[in-house]
Design a protein around this motif. Structure first.
Motif, PDB file in Angstrom:
ATOM      1  N   ASP B   8       6.493  23.819  62.964  1.00  0.00           N
ATOM      2  CA  ASP B   8       6.735  22.815  61.927  1.00  0.00           C
ATOM      3  C   ASP B   8       8.168  22.942  61.424  1.00  0.00           C
ATOM      4  O   ASP B   8       8.689  24.061  61.296  1.00  0.00           O
ATOM      5  CB  ASP B   8       5.817  23.052  60.714  1.00  0.00           C
ATOM      6  CG  ASP B   8       4.360  22.734  60.993  1.00  0.00           C
ATOM      7  OD1 ASP B   8       4.069  22.095  62.017  1.00  0.00           O
ATOM      8  OD2 ASP B   8       3.522  23.124  60.162  1.00  0.00           O
ATOM      9  N   PHE B   9       8.730  21.804  61.076  1.00  0.00           N
ATOM     10  CA  PHE B   9      10.101  21.765  60.549  1.00  0.00           C
ATOM     11  C   PHE B   9      10.067  21.048  59.199  1.00  0.00           C
ATOM     12  O   PHE B   9       9.875  19.835  59.136  1.00  0.00           O
ATOM     13  CB  PHE B   9      11.015  21.045  61.548  1.00  0.00           C
ATOM     14  CG  PHE B   9      11.012  21.692  62.907  1.00  0.00           C
ATOM     15  CD1 PHE B   9      11.898  22.721  63.201  1.00  0.00           C
ATOM     16  CD2 PHE B   9      10.098  21.299  63.879  1.00  0.00           C
ATOM     17  CE1 PHE B   9      11.868  23.336  64.451  1.00  0.00           C
ATOM     18  CE2 PHE B   9      10.067  21.910  65.127  1.00  0.00           C
ATOM     19  CZ  PHE B   9      10.962  22.926  65.418  1.00  0.00           C
ATOM     20  N   ILE B  10      10.236  21.846  58.137  1.00  0.00           N
ATOM     21  CA  ILE B  10      10.048  21.368  56.766  1.00  0.00           C
ATOM     22  C   ILE B  10      11.410  21.155  56.103  1.00  0.00           C
ATOM     23  O   ILE B  10      12.358  21.916  56.331  1.00  0.00           O
ATOM     24  CB  ILE B  10       9.219  22.405  55.970  1.00  0.00           C
ATOM     25  CG1 ILE B  10       7.877  22.668  56.671  1.00  0.00           C
ATOM     26  CG2 ILE B  10       9.043  21.988  54.512  1.00  0.00           C
ATOM     27  CD1 ILE B  10       6.963  21.471  56.778  1.00  0.00           C
ATOM     28  N   PHE B  50       8.639  26.863  60.543  1.00  0.00           N
ATOM     29  CA  PHE B  50       7.411  27.665  60.514  1.00  0.00           C
ATOM     30  C   PHE B  50       6.791  27.652  61.905  1.00  0.00           C
ATOM     31  O   PHE B  50       6.699  26.592  62.536  1.00  0.00           O
ATOM     32  CB  PHE B  50       6.429  27.094  59.495  1.00  0.00           C
ATOM     33  CG  PHE B  50       6.891  27.245  58.073  1.00  0.00           C
ATOM     34  CD1 PHE B  50       6.452  28.310  57.301  1.00  0.00           C
ATOM     35  CD2 PHE B  50       7.773  26.333  57.507  1.00  0.00           C
ATOM     36  CE1 PHE B  50       6.878  28.471  55.985  1.00  0.00           C
ATOM     37  CE2 PHE B  50       8.212  26.486  56.186  1.00  0.00           C
ATOM     38  CZ  PHE B  50       7.762  27.555  55.432  1.00  0.00           C
ATOM     39  N   ILE B  51       6.347  28.829  62.370  1.00  0.00           N
ATOM     40  CA  ILE B  51       5.831  28.964  63.730  1.00  0.00           C
ATOM     41  C   ILE B  51       4.461  29.653  63.694  1.00  0.00           C
ATOM     42  O   ILE B  51       4.353  30.815  63.280  1.00  0.00           O
ATOM     43  CB  ILE B  51       6.797  29.811  64.598  1.00  0.00           C
ATOM     44  CG1 ILE B  51       8.190  29.215  64.612  1.00  0.00           C
ATOM     45  CG2 ILE B  51       6.241  29.923  66.026  1.00  0.00           C
ATOM     46  CD1 ILE B  51       9.193  29.947  63.723  1.00  0.00           C
ATOM     47  N   ARG B  83      10.809  17.448  58.140  1.00  0.00           N
ATOM     48  CA  ARG B  83      12.102  16.792  58.402  1.00  0.00           C
ATOM     49  C   ARG B  83      12.153  16.256  59.824  1.00  0.00           C
ATOM     50  O   ARG B  83      13.009  15.456  60.167  1.00  0.00           O
ATOM     51  CB  ARG B  83      13.255  17.763  58.137  1.00  0.00           C
ATOM     52  CG  ARG B  83      13.264  18.987  59.007  1.00  0.00           C
ATOM     53  CD  ARG B  83      14.489  19.863  58.698  1.00  0.00           C
ATOM     54  NE  ARG B  83      14.762  20.763  59.777  1.00  0.00           N
ATOM     55  CZ  ARG B  83      14.597  22.092  59.735  1.00  0.00           C
ATOM     56  NH1 ARG B  83      14.173  22.663  58.633  1.00  0.00           N
ATOM     57  NH2 ARG B  83      14.868  22.824  60.773  1.00  0.00           N
ATOM     58  N   GLN B  84      11.234  16.712  60.682  1.00  0.00           N
ATOM     59  CA  GLN B  84      11.083  16.153  62.032  1.00  0.00           C
ATOM     60  C   GLN B  84       9.678  16.477  62.505  1.00  0.00           C
ATOM     61  O   GLN B  84       9.006  17.336  61.923  1.00  0.00           O
ATOM     62  CB  GLN B  84      12.141  16.726  62.991  1.00  0.00           C
ATOM     63  CG  GLN B  84      11.964  18.209  63.274  1.00  0.00           C
ATOM     64  CD  GLN B  84      13.092  18.788  64.123  1.00  0.00           C
ATOM     65  OE1 GLN B  84      14.211  18.952  63.659  1.00  0.00           O
ATOM     66  NE2 GLN B  84      12.789  19.107  65.370  1.00  0.00           N
ATOM     67  N   ASP B  85       9.248  15.799  63.550  1.00  0.00           N
ATOM     68  CA  ASP B  85       7.893  16.026  64.049  1.00  0.00           C
ATOM     69  C   ASP B  85       7.697  17.469  64.490  1.00  0.00           C
ATOM     70  O   ASP B  85       8.606  18.091  65.060  1.00  0.00           O
ATOM     71  CB  ASP B  85       7.609  15.106  65.244  1.00  0.00           C
ATOM     72  CG  ASP B  85       7.357  13.672  64.811  1.00  0.00           C
ATOM     73  OD1 ASP B  85       7.153  13.443  63.604  1.00  0.00           O
ATOM     74  OD2 ASP B  85       7.385  12.791  65.685  1.00  0.00           O
ATOM     75  N   GLY B  86       6.518  17.988  64.260  1.00  0.00           N
ATOM     76  CA  GLY B  86       6.156  19.308  64.771  1.00  0.00           C
ATOM     77  C   GLY B  86       5.970  19.267  66.284  1.00  0.00           C
ATOM     78  O   GLY B  86       5.861  18.190  66.885  1.00  0.00           O
TER      79      GLY B  86
END
Lengths: 96, 96
Positions: B8-10, B50-51, B83-86
């Protein structure tokens, strides 16, 4: 504790060539005294996409790994068959 | 055995908002009877990256996880701050 994801992208026609290099790299790395875990996976959608999930006590242990004879010998043999640069992520455990 | 990496990119300003959602997601997912491992990590170079590293017995177990109350409730709350698709990778163990 340091967790690492390292990803390699191998040319489709070279996958069979690199398998024994990966096998040896996994076997010898697991014998390193500081190695906690060193597991290799393959993307179900892309047989040339190899993913290491690694656990080391700290960055110093990872640096020692990257300087070993087996790493410095085998990684260039693998990378000769890359289709794009590998990536790696150094990660901390989520503590909430 | 199925291994999964989900990333995930938050948005940087929303990291504090999503932390409790991640905490609850990890806690409740680990209680699922079919969950073998469900660990969350944060990129040392990017606090919004987040991974998840997950282990499931098979694809059916992952599908059950994705249909749980906690997944379907918490994931949209997290994704609202992306901020972008996971991304996700489903992987098989390297057998050499």
């Amino acid at each position: 504790m340091l967790k690492v994801i390292a990803q390699d992208f191998i040319q489709p026609e070279a996958v069979e060539i690199v398998l024994p290099f990966y096998r040896e790299l996994v076997e010898l790395t697991r014998q390193e005294p500081l190695c906690i875990a060193y597991d290799l996976f393959i993307d179900q959608k892309d047989p040339g996409h190899f993913i290491f999930i690694e656990t080391w006590p700290d960055r110093a242990a990872l640096d020692i790994h990257c300087a070993t004879e087996h790493f410095t010998r085998l990684v260039p043999l693998i990378n000769a068959h890359q289709r794009q640069d590998g990536t790696f992520i150094l990660m901390d455990e989520f503590s909430g």
